[in-house]
Scaffold this motif. Sequence first.
Motif, mmCIF file in Angstrom:
data_model
loop_
_atom_site.group_PDB
_atom_site.id
_atom_site.type_symbol
_atom_site.label_atom_id
_atom_site.label_comp_id
_atom_site.label_asym_id
_atom_site.label_seq_id
_atom_site.Cartn_x
_atom_site.Cartn_y
_atom_site.Cartn_z
ATOM 1 N N THR A 139 0.863 -1.187 0.000
ATOM 2 C CA THR A 139 0.000 0.000 0.000
ATOM 3 C C THR A 139 0.899 1.236 0.000
ATOM 4 N N ASN A 140 0.279 2.378 0.159
ATOM 5 C CA ASN A 140 1.031 3.630 0.239
ATOM 6 C C ASN A 140 1.469 3.933 1.672
ATOM 7 N N SER A 141 1.085 3.070 2.624
ATOM 8 C CA SER A 141 1.460 3.225 4.037
ATOM 9 C C SER A 141 2.537 2.213 4.404
ATOM 10 N N PRO A 142 3.568 2.615 5.132
ATOM 11 C CA PRO A 142 4.639 1.693 5.522
ATOM 12 C C PRO A 142 4.113 0.510 6.332
ATOM 13 N N GLN A 143 4.608 -0.682 6.002
ATOM 14 C CA GLN A 143 4.219 -1.895 6.715
ATOM 15 C C GLN A 143 5.278 -2.970 6.510
ATOM 16 N N THR A 144 5.212 -4.006 7.320
ATOM 17 C CA THR A 144 6.087 -5.164 7.150
ATOM 18 C C THR A 144 5.406 -6.117 6.175
ATOM 19 N N MET A 145 6.146 -6.526 5.148
ATOM 20 C CA MET A 145 5.593 -7.412 4.124
ATOM 21 C C MET A 145 6.517 -8.595 3.892
ATOM 22 N N ALA A 146 5.923 -9.745 3.632
ATOM 23 C CA ALA A 146 6.667 -10.903 3.154
ATOM 24 C C ALA A 146 6.701 -10.802 1.631
ATOM 25 N N LEU A 147 7.878 -11.013 1.066
ATOM 26 C CA LEU A 147 8.046 -10.940 -0.387
ATOM 27 C C LEU A 147 8.460 -12.311 -0.907
ATOM 28 N N SER A 148 7.957 -12.657 -2.066
ATOM 29 C CA SER A 148 8.307 -13.917 -2.703
ATOM 30 C C SER A 148 8.518 -13.652 -4.189
ATOM 31 N N VAL A 149 9.672 -14.036 -4.696
ATOM 32 C CA VAL A 149 9.959 -13.839 -6.116
ATOM 33 C C VAL A 149 10.293 -15.188 -6.747
ATOM 34 N N SER A 150 9.796 -15.381 -7.950
ATOM 35 C CA SER A 150 10.067 -16.595 -8.713
ATOM 36 C C SER A 150 10.369 -16.188 -10.148
ATOM 37 N N ARG A 151 11.440 -16.748 -10.699
ATOM 38 C CA ARG A 151 11.815 -16.440 -12.085
ATOM 39 C C ARG A 151 11.999 -17.735 -12.859
ATOM 40 N N GLN A 152 11.456 -17.764 -14.061
ATOM 41 C CA GLN A 152 11.627 -18.893 -14.974
ATOM 42 C C GLN A 152 12.385 -18.380 -16.197
ATOM 43 N N TYR A 153 13.487 -19.020 -16.538
ATOM 44 C CA TYR A 153 14.293 -18.607 -17.683
ATOM 45 C C TYR A 153 14.166 -19.642 -18.788
ATOM 46 N N GLY A 154 13.871 -19.182 -19.972
ATOM 47 C CA GLY A 154 13.806 -20.082 -21.122
ATOM 48 C C GLY A 154 12.817 -19.562 -22.141
ATOM 49 N N PRO A 155 13.116 -19.698 -23.388
ATOM 50 C CA PRO A 155 14.252 -20.457 -23.904
ATOM 51 C C PRO A 155 15.563 -19.690 -23.729
ATOM 52 N N CYS A 156 16.622 -20.453 -23.450
ATOM 53 C CA CYS A 156 17.962 -19.883 -23.326
ATOM 54 C C CYS A 156 18.853 -20.490 -24.399
ATOM 55 N N VAL A 157 19.737 -19.667 -24.935
ATOM 56 C CA VAL A 157 20.693 -20.114 -25.954
ATOM 57 C C VAL A 157 22.076 -19.688 -25.496
ATOM 58 N N SER A 158 23.019 -20.647 -25.498
ATOM 59 C CA SER A 158 24.383 -20.358 -25.076
ATOM 60 C C SER A 158 25.375 -20.799 -26.136
ATOM 61 N N ALA A 159 26.357 -19.933 -26.398
ATOM 62 C CA ALA A 159 27.401 -20.253 -27.375
ATOM 63 C C ALA A 159 28.338 -21.336 -26.847
ATOM 64 N N THR A 160 28.659 -21.291 -25.547
ATOM 65 C CA THR A 160 29.626 -22.242 -24.987
ATOM 66 C C THR A 160 28.970 -23.416 -24.271
ATOM 67 N N ARG A 161 27.711 -23.265 -23.893
ATOM 68 C CA ARG A 161 26.998 -24.320 -23.176
ATOM 69 C C ARG A 161 25.637 -24.569 -23.826
#
Length: 180
Positions: free
Chosen positions: A50-72
């Motif tokens: 919100t616009n008011s200060p508070q304690t919050m639990a944060l959770s982040v999730s990232r999915q990568y793909g498609p990925c292309v690598s020259a060396t791997r």
Amino acid sequence: MSRVASALAAVLMTVASIPFVAPGTAAAVGLDLTCTPPSSASLLFDPPATNSPQTMALSVSRQYGPCVSATRPDITSGHSSATGTSQGATCLSLLGANAITIPITWNTGETSTLSGNNVSSLSGLALTVVTTGTVTSGVFAGATFVHTIIYPSTNILLCNLGLGTLSALYGQVVLEIITP
């Protein structure tokens, strides 16, 4: 030949010996890995920001793909997740800069740790988070990276104006790892 003409000739020969690189391609010279959309990220707030200060639990999730690598070429996707608590956070806390570590587990079971600084900015109805830094361990260690997430949401603007809350953000990720 005069000194001026000799100096000019030397400068012209030096310039002529520099390989031509088209604009916009200089960063791609050492590009080793690229992950593009539908690579995605989610950021969850509990309770909603919100616009008011508070304690919050944060959770982040990232999915990568498609990925292309020259060396791997065996690395084609990856994922990352983290949780934490933020004291006195508001919607405006999403903006600004801070240090961040992103641990990634690749589809091969190997890992990379990305350490750097991110800068978050609001443009229209989208929050853009650009993180730059170094791969500090694991696959691609010693390389630099650019990690960009764009979170489009009308709720970001409304929350910053004090007209609503923000429970989650969902966006698209582009990850580039550049070897030295």
